[in-house]
Design an enzyme around this catalytic site. Sequence first.
Site, PDB file in Angstrom:
ATOM      1  N   LYS A  74       0.864  -1.190   0.000  1.00  0.00           N
ATOM      2  CA  LYS A  74       0.000   0.000   0.000  1.00  0.00           C
ATOM      3  C   LYS A  74       0.893   1.229   0.000  1.00  0.00           C
ATOM      4  O   LYS A  74       2.025   1.187   0.477  1.00  0.00           O
ATOM      5  CB  LYS A  74      -0.882   0.026   1.253  1.00  0.00           C
ATOM      6  CG  LYS A  74      -2.115   0.907   1.117  1.00  0.00           C
ATOM      7  CD  LYS A  74      -3.263   0.118   0.516  1.00  0.00           C
ATOM      8  CE  LYS A  74      -4.552   0.899   0.501  1.00  0.00           C
ATOM      9  NZ  LYS A  74      -5.686  -0.009   0.250  1.00  0.00           N
TER      10      LYS A  74
HETATM   11  N1  GLU Z   1      -7.475   0.132  -2.942  1.00  0.00           N
HETATM   12  C1  GLU Z   1      -8.245  -1.049  -3.179  1.00  0.00           C
HETATM   13  C2  GLU Z   1      -8.260  -1.939  -1.955  1.00  0.00           C
HETATM   14  O1  GLU Z   1      -8.100  -1.474  -0.841  1.00  0.00           O
HETATM   15  C3  GLU Z   1      -7.825  -1.765  -4.450  1.00  0.00           C
HETATM   16  C4  GLU Z   1      -6.391  -2.187  -4.505  1.00  0.00           C
HETATM   17  C5  GLU Z   1      -5.973  -2.723  -5.861  1.00  0.00           C
HETATM   18  O2  GLU Z   1      -6.767  -2.777  -6.779  1.00  0.00           O
HETATM   19  O3  GLU Z   1      -4.796  -3.099  -5.981  1.00  0.00           O
HETATM   20  O4  GLU Z   1      -8.511  -3.122  -2.038  1.00  0.00           O
END
Ligand code: GLU
Length: 423
Positions: free
Chosen positions: A114
């Site tokens: 992240k």
């Molecule tokens: N931000 C989204 C999540 O928390 C999607 C992450 C992604 O598609 O890699 O799952």
Amino acid sequence: MSEKLSFVSPTANSPWGTYLSQVDRVVPYLGPLARWVETLKRPKRALIVDVPIEMDDGRIAHYEGYRVQHNMSRGPGKGGVRFHPDVTLEEVMALSAWMTIKTAAVNLPYGGAKGGIRVDPKKLSQNELEKITRRYTSEIGIIIGPHTDIPAPDVNTNGQIMAWMMDTYSMNTGGTATGVVTGKPLHLGGSLGRVKATGRGVFVTGREAARRLGLDLRGARIAVQGFGNVGSVAAELFAEAGAKIVAVQDHTGTIVNSNGLDLATLIPIANKDGVIAFKGGDVVPNEAFWDTACDILIPAALEGQITAERAQKTTAKLVLEGANGPTVPTADDILAERGVLVVPDVICNAGGVTVSYFEWVQDFSSFFWDEDEINVRLDRIMMNALNQIWDTADKHKITLRTATYAVACERILMARQERGLYP
Ligand code: GLU
């Protein structure tokens, strides 16, 4: 014997503290793999970057950015990038760890990562937003890549920001690397169905949970916190299935209407000026959102929203976690005691990363699927994952959250064990 993680000690009910206690709860179900559990309690790698940009008025402003790769045992890092004034290293660590659990829970060949920048993007011009995105991408460019770590949208980031990230990475590496980010616009290797995928996944898992509970969606009353890409899409799909959206909260305030809010009018207004600009409901104080009479509660905003006190007063029978980490552990216990079923974030909101995976596969094969194919495959993956988790929960008499962690952690730690420790 293991050393304590030195750069962050979790504070109570902080996202990282919440995550650690969720991992502790799964240990009794891991058998011999419990030997490896410490691996989940620390990120593999965390990068802190300075992001300086020249503002439109000539000032040089510095922002702090992060990219945390929590675990890569099962595949490259995967997870969004968040622009928000409250972003911290500790928060990004927790969000990266939840991605590790999430990708394993739905069995995608990824680890968890992240990123984020501590900034209020609403205070930036479009030009400044582009600069901050490009400089951040360049700074984290030493650890991201189509085969190493693939960012995506999260809170306050979108397809345009992904396009700038893809372009910056491509300019720095001398090619056109569409597979370096997902959630891109369609012209740049994006996938049909990606924008609505997270909300759709909340609906698919929620519909199945309601069916198993014997809760009829026709006439069911739903309260939604957070009315962005996740909350508003889920609300629309539930309304199509006959449910009534009786309360909505966003950063501007809370509106309620026990007869059901008219979403066709509300959504465009909310996107532009926030929910309180809508005249088809009553504005109530934000805290009143939590005791609105409802059958289903969908937290689809930020972490730590369902506290012990709010868990005590909700009238919902079913909680669908569209957000990451919305429920603190003490609240989780209260909801379980009160017989409220929680479909946890790490399965409930996994629709987004699942279609991100489809996008990445399409980019590599340079062959694109139609929207029906995306949605059919998304439904199948989410339903299979949920059914398996449900069986695990029944078998051990544990919550869906602990069952999801049991299924996911077994996959992650098995991969860890099979790969072995290097050197
Ligand atoms: N931000 C989204 C999540 O928390 C999607 C992450 C992604 O598609 O890699 O799952």
